[in-house]
Design an enzyme around this catalytic site. Structure first.
Site, short mmCIF file in Angstrom:
data_model
loop_
_atom_site.label_atom_id
_atom_site.label_comp_id
_atom_site.label_asym_id
_atom_site.label_seq_id
_atom_site.Cartn_x
_atom_site.Cartn_y
_atom_site.Cartn_z
N HIS A 22 3.04 1.53 -1.29
CA HIS A 22 2.27 2.31 -2.26
C HIS A 22 2.42 1.77 -3.68
O HIS A 22 1.50 1.88 -4.48
CB HIS A 22 2.62 3.79 -2.17
CG HIS A 22 1.91 4.48 -1.06
ND1 HIS A 22 2.33 4.39 0.25
CD2 HIS A 22 0.78 5.22 -1.06
CE1 HIS A 22 1.48 5.06 1.01
NE2 HIS A 22 0.54 5.58 0.25
N TRP A 76 -6.37 0.39 5.57
CA TRP A 76 -5.14 0.96 5.00
C TRP A 76 -4.41 1.80 6.05
O TRP A 76 -3.20 1.70 6.20
CB TRP A 76 -5.46 1.79 3.76
CG TRP A 76 -4.23 2.37 3.12
CD1 TRP A 76 -3.78 3.67 3.22
CD2 TRP A 76 -3.27 1.69 2.31
NE1 TRP A 76 -2.62 3.82 2.53
CE2 TRP A 76 -2.28 2.63 1.96
CE3 TRP A 76 -3.16 0.39 1.84
CZ2 TRP A 76 -1.19 2.30 1.15
CZ3 TRP A 76 -2.08 0.06 1.05
CH2 TRP A 76 -1.10 1.01 0.71
#
Length: 104
Positions: A22, A76
């Protein structure tokens, strides 16, 4: 603005890798989040049990939910799948939370 809160579930051995991925969020994923209306997006980790608490704000929930149909979002999800509990389509298992109080 609609506030969204969810719980997700991270595997115990994946805390550091989840945070690393992230911190290196792909520019195209960041652009998609913004395009579909996400603002004030934060994710918090409970290191005692692997629960993730996600909070974001969107002007239109239906428009935001369309992000799930994008190639970058699917990519993702596949990238994150080894780190967390997921559904058959690689989307994270989530528990939607109902807002019961907001101090505006």
């Amino acid at each position: 603005m609609k506030r969204i809160a969810q719980i997700m579930f991270l595997h115990a051995d994946s805390y550091d890798e989840y945070q690393k991925r992230h911190s290196e969020l792909w520019p195209e994923m960041k652009a998609a989040l913004k395009k579909y209306g996400a603002t004030n997006y934060s994710i918090f980790l409970n290191r005692d049990n692997g629960e993730l608490f996600a909070y974001l704000e969107v002007p239109d929930v239906d428009k935001y939910n369309e992000i799930a149909n994008t190639d970058v979002c699917k990519k993702w999800w596949a990238y994150m799948e080894p780190l967390m509990s997921t559904n058959p389509d690689n989307s994270p298992v989530t528990v939607d939370l109902d807002e019961v109080f907001h101090l505006g």
